[in-house]
Design a protein around this motif. Structure first.
Motif, PDB file in Angstrom:
ATOM      1  N   TYR A 197     -41.253  -3.527   4.442  1.00 34.63           N
ATOM      2  CA  TYR A 197     -40.038  -4.359   4.417  1.00 34.63           C
ATOM      3  C   TYR A 197     -38.818  -3.649   4.974  1.00 34.63           C
ATOM      4  CZ  TYR A 197     -40.177  -1.511   0.210  1.00 34.63           C
ATOM      5  OH  TYR A 197     -40.327  -0.449  -0.642  1.00 34.63           O
ATOM      6  N   CYS A 198     -38.895  -2.338   5.145  1.00 33.21           N
ATOM      7  CA  CYS A 198     -37.666  -1.557   5.293  1.00 33.21           C
ATOM      8  C   CYS A 198     -37.280  -1.293   6.743  1.00 33.21           C
ATOM      9  CB  CYS A 198     -37.828  -0.231   4.549  1.00 33.21           C
ATOM     10  SG  CYS A 198     -36.320   0.736   4.585  1.00 33.21           S
TER      11      CYS A 198
ATOM     12  N   GLN B 171     -28.137   9.155  -1.256  1.00 34.23           N
ATOM     13  CA  GLN B 171     -29.360   8.411  -0.948  1.00 34.23           C
ATOM     14  C   GLN B 171     -29.828   8.715   0.468  1.00 34.23           C
ATOM     15  OE1 GLN B 171     -29.659   3.915  -0.235  1.00 34.23           O
ATOM     16  NE2 GLN B 171     -30.403   4.058  -2.336  1.00 34.23           N
TER      17      GLN B 171
ATOM     18  N   ARG C 196     -36.669   2.759  -7.302  1.00 36.31           N
ATOM     19  CA  ARG C 196     -37.091   1.374  -7.555  1.00 36.31           C
ATOM     20  C   ARG C 196     -38.611   1.253  -7.540  1.00 36.31           C
ATOM     21  NH1 ARG C 196     -33.322  -2.770  -4.071  1.00 36.31           N
ATOM     22  NH2 ARG C 196     -31.319  -2.289  -5.021  1.00 36.31           N
TER      23      ARG C 196
ATOM     24  N   GLU D  30     -39.812  -1.613  -6.947  1.00 37.53           N
ATOM     25  CA  GLU D  30     -39.841  -2.685  -5.914  1.00 37.53           C
ATOM     26  C   GLU D  30     -40.471  -3.985  -6.423  1.00 37.53           C
ATOM     27  OE1 GLU D  30     -37.897  -1.799  -3.718  1.00 37.53           O
ATOM     28  OE2 GLU D  30     -38.164   0.319  -3.308  1.00 37.53           O
TER      29      GLU D  30
ATOM     30  N   MET E 161     -37.042  -5.795  -5.741  1.00 36.90           N
ATOM     31  CA  MET E 161     -36.490  -6.761  -4.794  1.00 36.90           C
ATOM     32  C   MET E 161     -36.856  -8.153  -5.309  1.00 36.90           C
ATOM     33  SD  MET E 161     -37.115  -4.980  -1.098  1.00 36.90           S
ATOM     34  CE  MET E 161     -38.864  -4.761  -1.356  1.00 36.90           C
TER      35      MET E 161
ATOM     36  N   PRO F 282     -31.647  -9.004  -3.585  1.00 47.21           N
ATOM     37  CA  PRO F 282     -32.506  -9.939  -2.870  1.00 47.21           C
ATOM     38  C   PRO F 282     -33.305  -9.242  -1.776  1.00 47.21           C
ATOM     39  CG  PRO F 282     -30.220 -10.176  -2.179  1.00 47.21           C
ATOM     40  CD  PRO F 282     -30.213  -9.229  -3.340  1.00 47.21           C
ATOM     41  N   TYR F 283     -34.532  -9.685  -1.565  1.00 45.70           N
ATOM     42  CA  TYR F 283     -35.289  -9.234  -0.396  1.00 45.70           C
ATOM     43  C   TYR F 283     -34.745  -9.970   0.833  1.00 45.70           C
ATOM     44  CZ  TYR F 283     -38.689  -9.235   3.298  1.00 45.70           C
ATOM     45  OH  TYR F 283     -39.261  -9.138   4.535  1.00 45.70           O
ATOM     46  N   ILE F 284     -34.386  -9.197   1.843  1.00 43.47           N
ATOM     47  CA  ILE F 284     -33.841  -9.783   3.072  1.00 43.47           C
ATOM     48  C   ILE F 284     -34.660  -9.263   4.242  1.00 43.47           C
ATOM     49  CG2 ILE F 284     -31.793  -9.922   4.558  1.00 43.47           C
ATOM     50  CD1 ILE F 284     -30.130  -9.453   1.979  1.00 43.47           C
TER      51      ILE F 284
ATOM     52  N   LEU G  72     -31.150  -1.192   6.020  1.00 45.21           N
ATOM     53  CA  LEU G  72     -32.459  -1.415   5.402  1.00 45.21           C
ATOM     54  C   LEU G  72     -32.875  -2.862   5.596  1.00 45.21           C
ATOM     55  CD1 LEU G  72     -31.704   0.431   2.042  1.00 45.21           C
ATOM     56  CD2 LEU G  72     -32.583   1.386   4.162  1.00 45.21           C
ATOM     57  N   TYR G  73     -31.883  -3.753   5.731  1.00 43.49           N
ATOM     58  CA  TYR G  73     -32.150  -5.196   5.878  1.00 43.49           C
ATOM     59  C   TYR G  73     -31.083  -5.770   6.804  1.00 43.49           C
ATOM     60  CZ  TYR G  73     -28.676  -4.710   2.208  1.00 43.49           C
ATOM     61  OH  TYR G  73     -27.574  -4.323   1.501  1.00 43.49           O
TER      62      TYR G  73
HETATM   63  N1  5AD Z   1     -34.422  -6.197   1.705  1.00 42.18           N
HETATM   64  C1  5AD Z   1     -33.851  -5.861   0.526  1.00 42.18           C
HETATM   65  N2  5AD Z   1     -33.866  -4.624   0.016  1.00 42.18           N
HETATM   66  C2  5AD Z   1     -34.477  -3.671   0.726  1.00 42.18           C
HETATM   67  N3  5AD Z   1     -34.647  -2.368   0.479  1.00 42.18           N
HETATM   68  C3  5AD Z   1     -35.319  -1.828   1.507  1.00 42.18           C
HETATM   69  N4  5AD Z   1     -35.586  -2.761   2.433  1.00 42.18           N
HETATM   70  C4  5AD Z   1     -35.064  -3.925   1.971  1.00 42.18           C
HETATM   71  C5  5AD Z   1     -35.037  -5.254   2.455  1.00 42.18           C
HETATM   72  N5  5AD Z   1     -35.590  -5.596   3.623  1.00 42.18           N
HETATM   73  C6  5AD Z   1     -34.262  -1.741  -0.786  1.00 42.18           C
HETATM   74  C7  5AD Z   1     -35.486  -1.204  -1.509  1.00 42.18           C
HETATM   75  C8  5AD Z   1     -35.188   0.270  -1.660  1.00 42.18           C
HETATM   76  C9  5AD Z   1     -33.674   0.303  -1.569  1.00 42.18           C
HETATM   77  C10 5AD Z   1     -33.112   1.626  -1.206  1.00 42.18           C
HETATM   78  O1  5AD Z   1     -33.397  -0.655  -0.578  1.00 42.18           O
HETATM   79  O2  5AD Z   1     -35.563  -1.826  -2.786  1.00 42.18           O
HETATM   80  O3  5AD Z   1     -35.648   0.821  -2.876  1.00 42.18           O
END
Ligand code: 5AD
Ligand code: FES
Length: 365
Positions: free
Chosen positions: A67-68, A105, A166, A168, A207, A237-239, A317-318
């Protein structure tokens, strides 16, 4: 609904209760949920919000989380690592501004040079941030991934006293879909234990809205936080990130996702009344006032970005991460206003340790 909110004060909420609360969507119900969480936070952790200035000191990463945006496999990111002096300078600026705590971080690396670098930064920040306002120096949180117990002990001995890692998702099958096989759910859980053993205040999080995740999974995440007896929670939120392998799976619509993430914060507050909960930056990727809304749902920590401006664009990261064009001073002024809009005050020159930690462990002499 009212019964559930009243029960939250008297007994631990069970999985079904958590699912019912997380699933609320009617505006009046949601407003009552958020209000209950905000009021509970006022009683349990107070009406202040604590700052942790975050320095994203390196995007070099050995991991490949699907996801990252800064995963090792993303060749389009320009890699950077701030110098020791730059990291220390960011932290000392935070101390001078009254932030009380900082977070260092980065991506994950395990070599001696990396571990030594983190250790040296922590030591110097600790030493040089002591003063009349902060007799014990800045509170330092690390967020640098999975390491051996001995490494965690070194970080703790250098002077960091909180650690974020996390999980996750607490669903091991979903975890396996999000990560390459080399990253094991059990290892992550074992790290949370070794962090506790090393004496850290331990933070974890998930997330929200990951493709394939259910409301039941989110309820289980909250039960996981409780089972692990964690002190701090950071979740967002997951993005979707355009340069990630999960690109094709899409993401939830922004408004639905924001509502779910806010419900998750509010319900987590009801279930774990005395932990620190962060209003994370990713909330603000969905709405300009996302972080204020997080505070209005019972979050009591916020993480102003201290990363130098030219590095920020390489720590995405997103998609849509806010504050890319702002410097640390702009974020300072902006966030103070945001916290006050949410009906809280910023507490200056205080670590703002998790009340939960004070309860689970006798204070050090
Ligand atoms: N969307 C949301 N959170 C994310 N992280 C990493 N990629 C994404 C993403 N696409 C978050 C993860 C990680 C934190 C540092 O950033 O939860 O632990
Ligand atoms: Fe960075 Fe508002 S917090 S600009």
């Amino acid at each position: 609904m009212d019964r559930l909110l009243a029960d939250a004060a008297t007994r631990p909420l069970c999985r079904e209760d958590l699912i019912a609360l997380l699933s609320l969507t009617a505006p009046q119900d949601v407003a009552r949920l958020r209000r209950a969480a905000f009021d509970l936070a006022t009683r349990t952790v107070g009406d202040g919000v604590y700052y942790r200035g975050i320095v994203e000191f390196s995007n070099e990463c050995a991991r490949n989380c699907h996801y990252c945006g800064i995963r090792a496999g993303n060749r389009e990111v320009e890699r950077y690592c701030l110098s020791h002096e730059e990291v220390v300078d960011c932290a000392l600026w935070a101390a001078a501004m009254g932030y009380g705590s900082c977070v260092l971080q980065s991506g994950e690396k395990w070599d001696d040079a990396f571990v030594g670098f983190v250790e040296d930064c922590v030591r110097e920040i600790k030493e040089r941030s002591r003063g009349p306002e902060l007799p014990d120096g800045l509170g330092i949180t690390l967020s640098v991934g999975e390491h051996a117990p001995a490494v965690y002990r070194r970080f703790r001995a250098a002077g960091a006293h909180r650690y974020l890692l996390r999980i996750e998702t607490s669903n091991p099958e979903l975890f396996a879909r999000l990560h390459p096989a080399a990253q094991r759910f059990e290892d992550r859980v074992a790290c949370l234990s070794s962090l506790r053993e090393a004496g850290f205040q331990v933070g974890t999080g998930v997330m929200i809205g990951i493709p394939g995740q259910t409301v039941g999974d989110l309820a289980d995440d909250i039960l996981f936080f409780r089972g692990q007896d964690v002190d701090m929670i950071g979740m967002g939120p997951y993005i979707v990130h355009d340069q990630s392998p999960m690109r094709g799976l899409g993401m939830m619509p922004h408004d639905e996702l924001l509502s779910l993430a806010l419900n998750m914060i509010a319900v987590t507050r009801l279930a774990l009344p005395d932990v620190n909960i962060a209003a994370t930056t990713a909330l603000q990727a969905l709405a300009p006032d996302g972080r204020e809304q997080g505070i209005a749902c019972g979050a009591n920590v916020i993480m102003p970005n201290l990363t130098p401006q030219d590095a920020r664009r390489n720590y995405q990261l997103y998609e849509g991460k806010p504050c890319l064009d702002e410097g640390r001073e702009a974020c300072r002024v902006c966030l103070q206003h945001r916290v006050e809009t949410a009906g809280r005050t910023v507490v200056r020159n205080a670590w703002g340790d998790s009340r939960h930690f004070a309860r689970r462990r006798p204070p050090l002499d």
